[in-house]
Design an enzyme around this catalytic site. Structure first.
Site, PDB file in Angstrom:
ATOM      1  N   ASP A 483       0.643  -1.198  -0.075  1.00 42.40           N
ATOM      2  CA  ASP A 483       0.217  -0.196   0.471  1.00 42.40           C
ATOM      3  C   ASP A 483       0.794   1.141   0.106  1.00 42.40           C
ATOM      4  O   ASP A 483      -0.042   2.684  -0.095  1.00 42.40           O
ATOM      5  CB  ASP A 483      -0.913   0.133   1.404  1.00 42.40           C
ATOM      6  CG  ASP A 483      -1.605  -0.953   0.773  1.00 42.40           C
ATOM      7  OD1 ASP A 483      -2.634  -1.204   0.156  1.00 42.40           O
ATOM      8  OD2 ASP A 483      -2.028  -1.937   2.714  1.00 42.40           O
TER       9      ASP A 483
HETATM   10  C1  BGC Z   1       0.562   1.400   6.208  1.00 44.45           C
HETATM   11  C2  BGC Z   1      -0.330  -0.305   5.475  1.00 44.45           C
HETATM   12  C3  BGC Z   1      -1.209  -0.192   5.462  1.00 44.45           C
HETATM   13  C4  BGC Z   1      -2.261   1.324   4.929  1.00 44.45           C
HETATM   14  C5  BGC Z   1      -3.581   1.120   4.788  1.00 44.45           C
HETATM   15  C6  BGC Z   1      -0.651   2.624   5.614  1.00 44.45           C
HETATM   16  O1  BGC Z   1      -0.075   3.389   6.804  1.00 44.45           O
HETATM   17  O2  BGC Z   1       1.901   1.165   6.057  1.00 44.45           O
HETATM   18  O3  BGC Z   1       0.260  -1.238   6.138  1.00 44.45           O
HETATM   19  O4  BGC Z   1      -1.948  -1.100   4.479  1.00 44.45           O
HETATM   20  O5  BGC Z   1      -1.703   1.850   5.789  1.00 44.45           O
HETATM   21  O6  BGC Z   1      -4.270   2.979   4.062  1.00 44.45           O
HETATM   22  C1  NOJ Z   2      -1.733  -4.206   4.975  1.00 41.47           C
HETATM   23  C2  NOJ Z   2      -3.516  -3.798   4.519  1.00 41.47           C
HETATM   24  O1  NOJ Z   2      -4.310  -4.206   5.515  1.00 41.47           O
HETATM   25  C3  NOJ Z   2      -2.682  -5.081   3.536  1.00 41.47           C
HETATM   26  O2  NOJ Z   2      -4.167  -4.819   2.069  1.00 41.47           O
HETATM   27  C4  NOJ Z   2      -1.369  -4.504   2.681  1.00 41.47           C
HETATM   28  O3  NOJ Z   2      -1.053  -5.207   1.574  1.00 41.47           O
HETATM   29  C5  NOJ Z   2      -0.305  -4.767   3.460  1.00 41.47           C
HETATM   30  N1  NOJ Z   2      -0.585  -3.893   4.577  1.00 41.47           N
HETATM   31  C6  NOJ Z   2       1.520  -4.093   2.939  1.00 41.47           C
HETATM   32  O4  NOJ Z   2       0.728  -2.520   2.856  1.00 41.47           O
END
Ligand code: BGC
Ligand code: NOJ
Length: 811
Positions: A483
Site C-alpha cells: 500500500d
Molecule cells: C500501512 C499499511 C496499510 C495502509 C492501509 C499504511 O499506513 O503502512 O500497512 O496497508 O496504511 O491504508
Molecule cells: C496491510 C494491508 O491491510 C494490506 O492490504 C497490505 O497489502 C499490507 N498492509 C502491505 O502494505
C-alpha cells in the site's frame, strides 16, 4: 521470557500475569456479535459493524492503556480489586487468564476470596455472557460487595468520540429490576437497543457514569464501589453506563455464581409499531431466560467448544514438533477465522472506525478460511465480487453492514482484481463447486449491471492486460499489495493523504509484483476455463501469461534478483542501481511461487539473494537498505522510519511467500527455517522482545534497522494468518486441494520425521500417513490410497466415498 504457557489439551493459552508487555487479547463471537477481550478484561463489544453498532465504549490511545472494558469490582472489607487486575490494579494473590477458542476465563484471588470470570458469546444469541463465580477460600465468613460495570457507546463510535454537543443530551436508559436497557437512539429509529442484565435481584444499580465514578474520578476509583452503595442513578444524557451491585455473604468454602448478559436486540419490522420511546422488551427477556442458570450457561459454553472442535477437526497434523502442531491445529486456524470475520476493522491496532472490509485483504483471508466453512466463503466471494466495477477494477474497501464500496477510498490499487481470481480458485479447489462461476453478480452493487462470476474473473484478468506500461509490465496504479509504494504520488502536497485519487494515478509506474501475481493467478484462470471446457479462453489466457512471464524475464530481472517496479519516470525501484531500497521481498517470493525463472535458474538466485540481503534472526525484511529519507517518487513507504512497517520492517505477510517459493524449488530446510522465524509459538520464549501475543501472528516485526529490532506490532488482523496457513498446510506439510482431488506434495526440513494428517475435504475424511525414512525434503515417490497404488501424487476425489486411507512415501 514467557508470560504464560500453551495448554494444548484445552486449546488455550494460559497467561500467568496481568502485566504482559502489551494487552494480550482474544476475540469472542463467531457470526454477528463480537467482543475484543484482553487479559485484564479490557475491550469492547459490537454487533456486525465496529463503527456503526458499537455497544460499549473504548478509548484507544488512552492512559492508562486498555482501561475500557467490562469490569467487576469487589470491595472486600475495604480492599477494592478487580478479578482482571485492571482498572484498580490492586495486586492479586493469584491470577490466571485462559484465552480459549471464542471464550476467555480469568481466575484470580485476593485475601482468600476467589473470583472466576468466564466470558463468551454463545452461538445462538447476540450477547456476551459473563459468568462470575465467587468462592470463599478462607476459614471465616466473608461479606463483600460485587459491582458490575460497562460503559455504553452511543452506537456510532465515531460520532460517540466527536459529536459531544449532541451526545451529551441523547443518552437514555431504563431499569427494570436487574435489567438495564440502553435505549439511546430508540426514539428516533425504534429498531434497536442494548441490554445489560444480571440473573439475580441486584441490591442496587447505576446508569449514570458520573454518579458511579464520582466527579473527576476514573475507573480505578469509583465512588460507588468505595462507599459500597449504588446511587440507583438514572442517566439522562451525559454518559450512560450499566452497573449492578450485589451484597454477598459466603461461608467458608461456599461459592456463589452470578450471570451477567450484555445483549443486542434489533426489533423485527413488525415490532416497530412500538412508538415513541417504549421499547419492546420481549425479545430481551426471552434471550435472558436462555442464560439464567449455570446449567444453561454450561450448555452454551460446551456448544461453543463443540463448534470450535468440529471446525478445527478439518485439518489436524500429528508430528514430533509440538509447536508446529499447536499452531496448525489450533492457533493459526483460529486466527484465520478471526481475520475472516473482522477483516481489518477491529483490533487493538485498528480502531474499528476506519477500514471496513478490504477487497484484497478479504480475498486473501479467504485462502486460509475456505476449508473451514466453505459456504461462508462462498457468500463472501459474492459480496466481494459485487463491489467490482465493470472494467474489472474494484473498490479497495467496502462496509461490512451495507456491503457497499467505500467511496472515500475508491479504487486504483491495481493488484486488487487479481486477488478475486485467487480466492475463487481456492474456493473451487476446496469444494469442487464450479456452479459458483455461474452466479449472477452485480457490478458496483448495481442490480441493473450484472454478469456471471466467471465474467467477473475475466474482467479481473483483462484489467491487468489493459493496464500495461512501457515495459509491458502491469501498471501499479495507486499501489499494489504494498500500500505504501505510491509510485505515482509525486503530485502529493505536504499533509495530503498518500492514497489520494485523481492526479496521483499516473499512467506509467509498473509493478513486477503484479506481474508475478498475473502469472500465478492467470494460470489459475486458465485452469478454471479448462474445467469449464472453454479451451479457446484457456489458450488466450495461457498466451497472455506467457507474454507476462517473458516481460518479467526481459524487464523485471535485475541480475541477482527480481526488480520491484518502475516508477513514474520509468526509473527502477528495487535494483542494485538504486542507492537505497535495492532489493524487495515481494517479487522474489511471488515471482518464484508463480514459477517464473525456475527453469532458468533465476528463482534460486533470487531466493539466495533474499537470504543474503534481507534475512534476520526474526524473519525476512521487506527491503534493504532501508530508506533513510523521504522520496517523493516512492510515497508513503519512505515516510516510515527505517525498520518499521513497509520501510524494511519484517512484514510477516510476505515471509510465507518466500517460504512457499523455497518449497517450489525443493529446499525444505530453508522453507521451514523461514516458517519458524515469524511463527508465534516459536517466539514464546522471547515474549519480552516480541511483546505481542505468542499465540497469533502480528503484521510486522521491527527490522534490523529499527531501534527495537524484533518487536512486533499489529497482532491479529493480518493476511499473515491466511498465508502462513496456506504455506504450512499446503506447501510444507503438502496437502494441496486441487480440482480433481487432493495432491500430496510435502516439503519438509531434514529430521522432520514421519507425520500424519487428518483432512476433511468435500465431505470425506482423509487419513494421511506420510513416511519419510530417508529424510527426503521434497515430494513423494509412492502414494497408496486404500491399498491401491496411484501413479501420481493426486488422490482422485470419488463422489460418495466418505473415507480415504492414504500412505505416502517420501524417498
Ligand atoms: C500501512 C499499511 C496499510 C495502509 C492501509 C499504511 O499506513 O503502512 O500497512 O496497508 O496504511 O491504508
Ligand atoms: C496491510 C494491508 O491491510 C494490506 O492490504 C497490505 O497489502 C499490507 N498492509 C502491505 O502494505
Amino acid at each position: 521470557m514467557k508470560f504464560g504457557f500453551f495448554d494444548d489439551n484445552e486449546k488455550e493459552y494460559v497467561i500467568t500475569t496481568p502485566k504482559t508487555p502489551l494487552p494480550w487479547i482474544n476475540y469472542l463471537g463467531c457470526d454477528n456479535f463480537f467482543s475484543l477481550y484482553s487479559n485484564t478484561c479490557g475491550g469492547y463489544t459490537f454487533y456486525k459493524d465496529a463503527k456503526l453498532l458499537r455497544l460499549t465504549r473504548y478509548r484507544y490511545n488512552n492512559i492508562p492503556t486498555d482501561t475500557g472494558g467490562k469490569y467487576f469490582y469487589i470491595n472486600d472489607n475495604g480492599t477494592i480489586w478487580n478479578p482482571g487486575w485492571q482498572p484498580t490494579k490492586t495486586e492479586l494473590d493469584s491470577y490466571e487468564c485462559r484465552h480459549g477458542l471464542g471464550y476467555s476465563r480469568i481466575t484470580s484471588s485476593k485475601n482468600k476470596l476467589k473470583a472466576c470470570v468466564t466470558a463468551f458469546v454463545p452461538l445462538e444469541d447476540n450477547c456476551e455472557i459473563n459468568q462470575v463465580l465467587l468462592t470463599n477460600d478462607s476459614t471465616d465468613t466473608k461479606t463483600f460487595s460485587l459491582f458490575s460495570y460497562v460503559e455504553f457507546c452511543l452506537w456510532n463510535a465515531v460520532d460517540d468520540m466527536t459529536n459531544f454537543q449532541r451526545n451529551l443530551s441523547i443518552g437514555e436508559v431504563e431499569v427494570d429490576g436487574s435489567e438495564i436497557y440502553h435505549k439511546t437512539e430508540y426514539r428516533e429509529r425504534r429498531n434497536h437497543y442494548a441490554i445489560f442484565a444480571a440473573n439475580q435481584k441486584a441490591d442496587g444499580f447505576d446508569t449514570s457514569r458520573d454518579a458511579f465514578l464520582g466527579a473527576y474520578n476514573a475507573t480505578d476509583d469509583p465512588a460507588v464501589v468505595n462507599s459500597k452503595c449504588s446511587a440507583n442513578s438514572i442517566a439522562s444524557g451525559w454518559s450512560p453506563i450499566g452497573s449492578h451491585h450485589f451484597n454477598i455473604t459466603l461461608k467458608p468454602g461456599e461459592s456463589k455464581s452470578l450471570i451477567f448478559v450484555l445483549g443486542y436486540i434489533e426489533n423485527k419490522e413488525e415490532d416497530k409499531w412500538e412508538s415513541l420511546n417504549i421499547i419492546n422488551k420481549k425479545p430481551a427477556k426471552a434471550m435472558l431466560s436462555r442464560y439464567s442458570s449455570d446449567e444453561q450457561v454450561t450448555v452454551a459454553l460446551n456448544n461453543l467448544k463443540d463448534h470450535w472442535n468440529q471446525l478445527l477437526s478439518k485439518y489436524v497434523v500429528s508430528c514430533k514438533d509440538d509447536k508446529l502442531c499447536r499452531m496448525v491445529n489450533i492457533w493459526n486456524q483460529y486466527q484465520c477465522i478471526v481475520t475472516f470475520n473482522m477483516s481489518r476493522s477491529a483490533s487493538y491496532y485498528e480502531s474499528g472506525t476506519g477500514r471496513g472490509m478490504g477487497f484484497r485483504d478479504s480475498c486473501q483471508d479467504l485462502l486460509g478460511f475456505v476449508h473451514l466453512i466453505p459456504d461462508r466463503a462462498r457468500e463472501r466471494i459474492i459480496d466481494i465480487a459485487s463491489t467490482q466495477f465493470e472494467d474489472g477494477s474494484a473498490y479497495h474497501q467496502y462496509q461490512p453492514l451495507t456491503k457497499k464500496g467505500n467511496l472515500d477510498i475508491g479504487s486504483g490499487f491495481n493488484d486488487d482484481p487479481l486477488w478475486l481470481i485467487a480466492c475463487v480458485s481456492a474456493y473451487i479447489r476446496e469444494t469442487g463447486d464450479l456452479s459458483i462461476l455461474g452466479e449472477t453478480v452485480p457490478f458496483d452493487n448495481d442490480e441493473s449491471k450484472t454478469a456471471s462470476l466467471l465474467e467477473h474473473l475475466r474482467r479481473s484478468f483483462d484489467y491487468t492486460l489493459t493496464h500495461l506500461g512501457p515495459h509491458k509490465l502491469p501498471l501499479i496504479g495507486r499501489a499494489d499489495w504494498n500500500d505504501c509504494l505510491n509510485l505515482n504520488c509525486f503530485s502529493k502536497e505536504p499533509g495530503e493523504s498518500f492514497q489520494t485519487t485523481g492526479p496521483s494515478e499516473g499512467p506509467i509506474a509498473e509493478s513486477v509484483f503484479i506481474a508475478g501475481m498475473f502469472v500465478k493467478y492467470g494460470k489459475e484462470y486458465a485452469t478454471i476455463c479448462h474445467e469449464l471446457n472453454d479451451f479457446e479462453e484457456e489458450v488466450r489466457a495461457l498466451a497472455a501469461v506467457e507474454s507476462m512471464n517473458k516481460a518479467v524475464l526481459e524487464s523485471g530481472w535485475d541480475g541477482q534478483w527480481f526488480l520491484r517496479a518502475y516508477d513514474a519516470n520509468s526509473n527502477k525501484v528495487g535494483s542494485h542501481e538504486c542507492t537505497e531500497g535495492k532489493i524487495f521481498i515481494e517479487p522474489q517470493g511471488f515471482c518464484v511461487l508463480a514459477g517464473i525463472g525456475v527453469e532458468e535458474g533465476l528463482a534460486k538466485k533470487a531466493l539466495d539473494s533474499v537470504k543474503e540481503h534481507l534475512d534476520t534472526k526474526y524473519g525476512i525484511m521487506l527491503l534493504q537498505p532501508a530508506y533513510s529519507k523521504y522520496y517523493l517518487n516512492l510515497g508513503e513507504i519512505s515516510s516510515y522510519p527505517p525498520g518499521y512497517k513497509e520501510n524494511a520492517g519484517i512484514f510477516c505477510h510476505n515471509n510465507p511467500w518466500v517460504s512457499i517459493a523455497e518449497s517450489v524449488i525443493g529446499r525444505g530446510d530453508r522453507a521451514f527455517e523461514i516458517y519458524q522465524k515469524t511463527c508465534p509459538a516459536y517466539l514464546e520464549d522471547i515474549s519480552e522482545i516480541h511483546r505481542t501475543e505468542p499465540y497469533v501472528y502480528s503484521q510486522m516485526i521491527a527490522g534490523a534497522d529499527a531501534v527495537f529490532h524484533g518487536e512486533a506490532k499489529n497482532s491479529w488482523l493480518t493476511g499473515t494468518a491466511a498465508w502462513t496457513f496456506v504455506n504450512v498446510s499446503q506447501y510444507i506439510l503438502g496437502i494441496q486441494p486441487d480440482y480433481k482431488g487432493l495432491v500430496i506434495n510435502p516439503c519438509v526440513p531434514s529430521g522432520f520425521g514421519d507425520f500424519t494428517i487428518t483432512r476433511e475435504f468435500r465431505n470425506a475424511i482423509y487419513y494421511i500417513s506420510i513416511k519419510n525414512e530417508h529424510n527426503t525434503q521434497k515430494g513423494i515417490s509412492k502414494l497408496i490410497v486404500d491399498d491401491k497404488e496411484m501413479f501420481s501424487n493426486l488422490i482422485p476425489f470419488e463422489k460418495g466415498k466418505t473415507t480415504y486411507y492414504v500412505t505416502a512415501i517420501m524417498e
